[in-house]
Design an enzyme around this catalytic site. Structure first.
Site, short mmCIF file in Angstrom:
data_model
loop_
_atom_site.label_atom_id
_atom_site.label_comp_id
_atom_site.label_asym_id
_atom_site.label_seq_id
_atom_site.Cartn_x
_atom_site.Cartn_y
_atom_site.Cartn_z
N SER A 126 0.82 -1.21 0.00
CA SER A 126 0.00 0.00 0.00
C SER A 126 0.85 1.26 0.00
O SER A 126 0.40 2.31 0.40
CB SER A 126 -0.96 -0.02 1.18
OG SER A 126 -0.25 -0.16 2.37
N ASP A 175 13.54 3.36 0.05
CA ASP A 175 12.78 2.71 1.12
C ASP A 175 13.71 2.20 2.23
O ASP A 175 13.44 2.38 3.42
CB ASP A 175 11.97 1.54 0.56
CG ASP A 175 11.03 1.97 -0.56
OD1 ASP A 175 10.92 3.18 -0.80
OD2 ASP A 175 10.42 1.09 -1.20
P1 ADP Z 1 5.11 -2.41 -0.28
O1 ADP Z 1 6.57 -2.50 -0.07
O2 ADP Z 1 4.67 -1.07 -0.77
O3 ADP Z 1 4.30 -2.83 0.90
P2 ADP Z 1 5.70 -4.53 -2.15
O4 ADP Z 1 4.93 -5.16 -3.24
O5 ADP Z 1 7.03 -3.94 -2.49
O6 ADP Z 1 4.75 -3.42 -1.46
O7 ADP Z 1 5.97 -5.57 -0.98
C1 ADP Z 1 4.91 -6.30 -0.41
C2 ADP Z 1 5.32 -7.76 -0.25
O8 ADP Z 1 6.29 -7.88 0.82
C3 ADP Z 1 4.19 -8.64 0.18
O9 ADP Z 1 3.43 -9.10 -0.92
C4 ADP Z 1 4.92 -9.79 0.88
O10 ADP Z 1 5.42 -10.72 -0.05
C5 ADP Z 1 6.12 -9.11 1.50
N1 ADP Z 1 5.92 -8.80 2.95
C6 ADP Z 1 6.32 -7.67 3.56
N2 ADP Z 1 6.01 -7.69 4.88
C7 ADP Z 1 5.40 -8.87 5.12
C8 ADP Z 1 4.83 -9.48 6.29
N3 ADP Z 1 4.83 -8.88 7.48
N4 ADP Z 1 4.26 -10.70 6.14
C9 ADP Z 1 4.24 -11.32 4.94
N5 ADP Z 1 4.76 -10.80 3.83
C10 ADP Z 1 5.34 -9.58 3.89
MG MG Z 2 8.05 -2.38 -1.62
#
Ligand code: ADP
Ligand code: MG
Length: 394
Positions: A126, A175
């Site tokens: 998000s 980030d």
């Molecule tokens: P953003 O970094 O903006 O949240 P991204 O697509 O770069 O979006 O990263 C999201 C992905 O990171 C998720 O789909 C998952 O694979 C992984 N991820 C990050 N934190 C968690 C968590 N606490 N539990 C499970 N997966 C996580």
């Molecule tokens: Mg990301």
């Protein structure tokens, strides 16, 4: 401690799952991008802030070479061997951890594995960078567990490489740097050419709202990478036509862009104008903040969103609706999409006394248009990542 409830819950889950205590824990926050969109990989400038939600990673050494890794919110476990770390096409969350671990141990391969679990409260996908929060909490925890020295920039680069090679997203360093370098009440201003940063006070006349639209975030598919390619194509063009050296779009001014844009396909020229304009806005924004002109800084945020919408093509209907609504709410100073774009979140700059009413107004306006409200939360610029041995807080 920030997010103590999440920390305590992780310790409980770790103990219940592995039947022992972790040796080390690390915490890394998510981040908001405040000004300077898609400028990091164009060697430019960004204002960002670490935020008050994040991810904890707890770990303990094992005697064998097995790594047991648990995503604490899903309570799902994967296992792999520390002597042959490979990305996986299933449970892709493991790739952020594996990529970071692989980067940390590249120079001195690990000879024993770990039991690890992570758990956090950054909403996924998000625009708050849950991925960097996961990488940096992993990196700090495992560096501490294995006795590996890694400074801020080295660790950030390890996380970035994990995204590139293990998660397929060619992100910049923003980030990871922000998650590590954030400070309470301050913005992080980073120069992505020298990869150096400073923090500057945000002033008491402003706070942020983060409006999560839940619209789909498409960073891991090709959209982000295609924008990056357009920037590279434009930089190569300007390097040919300008007299001074051009290594990246950071070296091109808006004036030069206007004169020499004709040599590029229209869409590529438009794409390039966004990071070029954003760099100029960040530098101007730094002057405004230094003079206490928060309203002027907010106006630059509105300009930034307009540039995303019209030139870069990384906004969408939902994000535009939030920014349009924000413009009409008293007390709102600025609003723009935060992060990669294509959905995700809008960051709103607002006077603290108007924050609650602005949040309610934004949620209601959004619900009237899309049927359900966007999630709006007040975000405090917060301290960056850290790690500690269990019971010995550093
Ligand atoms: P953003 O970094 O903006 O949240 P991204 O697509 O770069 O979006 O990263 C999201 C992905 O990171 C998720 O789909 C998952 O694979 C992984 N991820 C990050 N934190 C968690 C968590 N606490 N539990 C499970 N997966 C996580
Ligand atoms: Mg990301």
């Amino acid at each position: 401690m920030v997010n103590k409830a999440v920390h305590d819950e992780l310790l409980k889950k770790f103990q219940a799952h592995f039947g022992r205590e972790p040796e080390v824990i690390a915490y890394a926050p998510g981040r908001i991008e405040v000004l300077g969109n898609h400028t990091d990989y164009n060697e430019g400038f960004v204002f960002s802030a670490a935020i008050n939600v994040g991810t904890f990673f707890a770990a303990a050494k094992r005697d064998d070479t097995t790594c047991r890794l648990v995503a604490g919110d899903l309570m799902k476990e994967v296992t792999f061997d520390c002597t042959g770390i490979m990305p996986s096409s299933e449970d892709i969350w493991q790739n952020y951890v594996k990529g970071t671990f692989a980067g940390l141990t590249e120079a001195r391969p690990a000879t024993h594995g770990f039991d690890g679990m992570f758990f956090g409260n950054v909403p996924l996908g998000s625009g708050l960078s849950s991925s960097a929060a996961l990488e940096m909490s992993t990196g700090l925890a495992l560096a501490r567990l294995y006795g590996i020295e890694a400074d801020t920039v080295t660790l950030a680069r390890i996380g970035q490489k994990a995204e590139h090679l293990y998660a397929g997203c060619k992100c910049g360093l923003l980030d990871q740097i922000t998650s590590l370098a954030g400070e309470a009440g301050r913005l992080v201003k980073t120069d992505f050419r020298s990869v150096t940063y400073e923090t500057v006070p945000m002033g008491e006349e402003a706070c942020f709202l983060m409006c999560n639209t839940h619209a789909k975030h498409a960073l891991v598919d090709g959209a982000y990478n295609r924008l990056r390619e357009s920037c590279e194509q434009a930089a190569a063009h300007f390097a040919r036509v300008l007299r001074h050296p051009v290594q990246a779009l950071r070296d091109v001014s808006m004036t030069e862009w206007a004169i020499y844009r004709a040599g590029l396909p229209t869409e590529v020229a438009d794409r390039a104008a966004h990071p070029i304009g954003e760099n100029e806005r960040v530098l101007r924004g730094a002057e405004l903040l230094a003079n206490g002109d928060t309203a002027g800084f907010g106006a630059l945020m509105f300009d930034s969103h307009e540039s995303s919408r019209v030139l870069f093509g990384n906004s969408c209907e939902e994000l535009d609706a939030v920014v349009d609504a924000a413009k009409k709410i008293p007390g709102v100073l600025g609003a723009r999409l935060s992060g990669g774009g294509f959905g995700g979140s809008v960051v709103v700059l607002v006077h603290p006394r108007d924050a609650e009413t602005a949040a309610a107004a934004l949620a209601n306006t959004y619900a009237a248009r899309f049927g359900s409200p966007c999630d709006v939360s007040v975000i405090t610029p917060a301290a960056g990542a850290r790690s500690w041995h269990l019971g010995v807080r550093s």
